[in-house]
Design a protein around this motif. Structure first.
Motif, PDB file in Angstrom:
ATOM      1  N   VAL B  52      54.632 107.159  24.173  1.00  0.00           N
ATOM      2  CA  VAL B  52      55.120 108.551  24.224  1.00  0.00           C
ATOM      3  C   VAL B  52      54.746 109.394  22.999  1.00  0.00           C
ATOM      4  O   VAL B  52      55.564 110.125  22.435  1.00  0.00           O
ATOM      5  CB  VAL B  52      56.647 108.643  24.510  1.00  0.00           C
ATOM      6  CG1 VAL B  52      56.996 108.010  25.841  1.00  0.00           C
ATOM      7  CG2 VAL B  52      57.507 108.014  23.409  1.00  0.00           C
ATOM      8  N   GLY B  53      53.480 109.285  22.592  1.00  0.00           N
ATOM      9  CA  GLY B  53      52.994 110.170  21.534  1.00  0.00           C
ATOM     10  C   GLY B  53      53.130 109.601  20.132  1.00  0.00           C
ATOM     11  O   GLY B  53      52.774 110.263  19.159  1.00  0.00           O
ATOM     12  N   GLN B  82      45.652 109.481  31.510  1.00  0.00           N
ATOM     13  CA  GLN B  82      46.337 110.733  31.853  1.00  0.00           C
ATOM     14  C   GLN B  82      47.411 111.078  30.832  1.00  0.00           C
ATOM     15  O   GLN B  82      47.571 112.217  30.443  1.00  0.00           O
ATOM     16  CB  GLN B  82      47.053 110.555  33.190  1.00  0.00           C
ATOM     17  CG  GLN B  82      46.396 111.227  34.345  1.00  0.00           C
ATOM     18  CD  GLN B  82      47.104 110.806  35.629  1.00  0.00           C
ATOM     19  OE1 GLN B  82      48.319 110.623  35.672  1.00  0.00           O
ATOM     20  NE2 GLN B  82      46.333 110.611  36.675  1.00  0.00           N
ATOM     21  N   GLU B  83      48.162 110.024  30.429  1.00  0.00           N
ATOM     22  CA  GLU B  83      49.229 110.266  29.457  1.00  0.00           C
ATOM     23  C   GLU B  83      48.640 110.851  28.186  1.00  0.00           C
ATOM     24  O   GLU B  83      49.118 111.852  27.660  1.00  0.00           O
ATOM     25  CB  GLU B  83      50.006 108.974  29.161  1.00  0.00           C
ATOM     26  CG  GLU B  83      50.925 109.139  27.960  1.00  0.00           C
ATOM     27  CD  GLU B  83      51.993 108.069  27.781  1.00  0.00           C
ATOM     28  OE1 GLU B  83      52.281 107.341  28.747  1.00  0.00           O
ATOM     29  OE2 GLU B  83      52.540 107.998  26.669  1.00  0.00           O
ATOM     30  N   GLY B  86      47.623 114.218  28.494  1.00  0.00           N
ATOM     31  CA  GLY B  86      48.779 115.095  28.673  1.00  0.00           C
ATOM     32  C   GLY B  86      49.459 115.514  27.391  1.00  0.00           C
ATOM     33  O   GLY B  86      50.228 116.471  27.382  1.00  0.00           O
ATOM     34  N   TYR B  87      49.224 114.787  26.292  1.00  0.00           N
ATOM     35  CA  TYR B  87      49.897 115.177  25.043  1.00  0.00           C
ATOM     36  C   TYR B  87      49.503 116.594  24.655  1.00  0.00           C
ATOM     37  O   TYR B  87      48.339 116.903  24.489  1.00  0.00           O
ATOM     38  CB  TYR B  87      49.531 114.227  23.893  1.00  0.00           C
ATOM     39  CG  TYR B  87      50.028 112.799  24.057  1.00  0.00           C
ATOM     40  CD1 TYR B  87      51.110 112.499  24.878  1.00  0.00           C
ATOM     41  CD2 TYR B  87      49.419 111.755  23.374  1.00  0.00           C
ATOM     42  CE1 TYR B  87      51.562 111.194  25.015  1.00  0.00           C
ATOM     43  CE2 TYR B  87      49.873 110.444  23.503  1.00  0.00           C
ATOM     44  CZ  TYR B  87      50.931 110.166  24.333  1.00  0.00           C
ATOM     45  OH  TYR B  87      51.361 108.880  24.459  1.00  0.00           O
TER      46      TYR B  87
END
Ligand code: SF4
Lengths: 371, 90
Positions: B52-53, B82-83, B86-87
């Motif tokens: 998560v980043g 994709q994740e 997406g950030y």
């Protein structure tokens, strides 16, 4: 052994499987719980149960964050979007979790301003870009994810972003394991410990499981060979009559955990006196809330939340599946009313939920007639 | 959501010590590195596991390889890419 040849380490996998068969006593029934949803996913995807003798049963634990979130909390979060100033943000998994009147995704389709983000930092950024709106981050996850929320909150405070808040639903794994150990219908001899949660909390917090309950725990990596090796380590302990914490995933999990992550969590969060878990009920000191020093960024204090409590549909047996008392396909709704496309319970939503994993993989490989 | 993504550090911006540019399957994005700086400074071409980043731990190149293969076998490699794409935060 259908998947074994796909693996680079097929030979090692065969050896580990042979070792397991040698170690498992025929006159004994083994029930091992994999705590983490990532393991559940891997176990089904690789059909690892097929490599084990019949008397070793893998019980799927509570370690899938969306699966243990009670429906009322989903509805509470969604209630915020009645305020047109609010932008609700959530991770992709969360978007599909059903609330009483639909999932966040369905609410979005009906016009609510709900946006999917990949990082809590994205939610913070969105707040900075939209100073006239209120951006709320629907935070879920175990200790793997909680430090990210903590650091994001720290950043919000440092930057003075005041239109950002967190609806905190972070939970902690240790009290859930304790609740399982204390539950009368739960008979597990040992645990395959979570991988990434342990990179944060380390191995020490599990020691009570061995000391007070006499059960071994082995933190495990996610590859097929990792899981099998962890089972070998567990069986060796059971055979020798020992109970200790062992670290199969030492290449990622430091024994003491990640100190900056623990520090950030301690600075921002404190324990709630109790929190409801789907299927497990109320567990004391099992979830996190924001400390008073972060009250300004706490959605529960900033907005009036209805505090909704919803009982799950009667026929849904998520609780029993979550505790490992029932297998997913034994739920009356499984594969009929409840599918990954139309989930009734959260265990059918995430690929880490036992029902979705079972639906996606086990159904394809075992006889559909048993369902 | 608990399986982490292996990324290789390709840039350490001097003006933002808490961020690193990582590359995953050809995609480059910034991630936060506050959680992995305690064991000494990171260098270009180090590998980290991303969740998560945030970089959660430093790992070996071999492990990065294994982790990517695992994601591919679990059918989550595209999702991982994709994740990263997406950030939005930097
Ligand atoms: S099939 Fe659906 S309703 Fe039944 S236990 Fe699984 S998620 Fe819950």
């Amino acid at each position: 052994m259908k998947y074994v040849d796909e693996f680079r380490d097929a030979q090692l996998i065969r050896q580990a499987a042979a070792e397991i068969r040698k170690l498992a006593r025929r006159d004994r029934q083994y029930r091992l719980m994999e705590v983490c949803g990532g393991h559940t996913h891997a176990i089904y995807r690789f059909a690892l149960a097929d490599l084990l003798p019949d008397n070793i049963e893998l019980v799927h634990g509570p370690g899938c964050p969306v699966c243990v979130l009670p429906m009322g909390r989903v509805d509470d979060g969604l209630s915020l979007t009645a305020d047109p100033k609010v932008i609700l943000t959530a991770f992709g998994d969360m978007m599909r979790v059903p609330g009483r009147s639909g999932s966040p995704l369905e609410h979005k389709a009906r016009g609510a301003d709900i946006r999917m983000v990949y990082s809590p930092l994205d939610a913070l950024k969105l707040a900075q870009k939209n100073p006239d709106r209120e951006v709320v981050f629907f935070a879920i996850g175990f200790e793997t994810t909680a430090p990210s929320t903590a650091l994001t909150l720290r950043q919000a405070r440092a930057l003075g972003v005041r239109n950002f808040s967190v609806f905190c639903n972070h939970v902690t794994i240790i009290p859930a394991i304790r609740a399982i150990l204390d539950s009368p219908d739960m008979r597990v001899q040992a645990f395959i410990g979570p991988g990434h949660v342990s990179t944060v909390i380390g191995c020490r917090p599990y020691e009570f499981i061995c000391r007070d309950y006499g059960k071994p725990l082995v933190t495990s990596g996610f590859e097929p060979l990792d899981v099998l090796q962890s089972i070998v380590m567990i069986l060796r302990q059971l055979e020798a009559g020992t109970a200790k914490v062992e670290n199969q995933y030492a290449r990622v999990v430091p024994w003491e955990g990640n100190l900056p992550a623990l520090k950030a969590m301690a600075e921002v969060f404190e324990l709630r006196s109790y929190f409801e878990w789907r299927g497990l009920g109320f567990i004391s000191q099992s979830a996190l809330k924001l400390k008073d020093t972060y009250a300004e960024w706490d959605a529960e204090r900033r907005f009036s939340m209805p505090g909704i409590r919803v009982t799950d549909p009667k026929a849904a047996q998520c609780g029993e599946v979550l505790k490992g008392v029932l297998k997913p396909h034994q739920c009356k709704l499984f594969g009929r009313q409840c599918t990954p496309e139309q989930p009734v319970g959260a265990l059918m939503v995430s690929s880490e939920g036992a029902c979705a994993a079972y639906y996606n993989y086990a159904l394809r490989t075992t006889s559909a007639a048993t369902v | 959501m608990c399986l982490a993504i292996p990324g290789q550090i390709v840039e350490l911006p001097a003006d933002q010590p808490h961020l690193a540019v990582v590359e995953v399957s050809g995609v480059r994005r910034r991630v936060n590195i506050d959680l992995v700086r305690q064991d000494g400074p990171l260098s270009i071409s180090d590998w980290v596991l991303i969740h998560v980043g945030f970089a959660m731990s430093k790992i070996s190149a071999d492990h990065a390889d294994e982790q990517m293969r695992l994601l591919t076998m679990l059918g989550e490699a595209d999702q991982a890419k994709q994740e990263l794409e997406g950030y939005q935060f930097s």
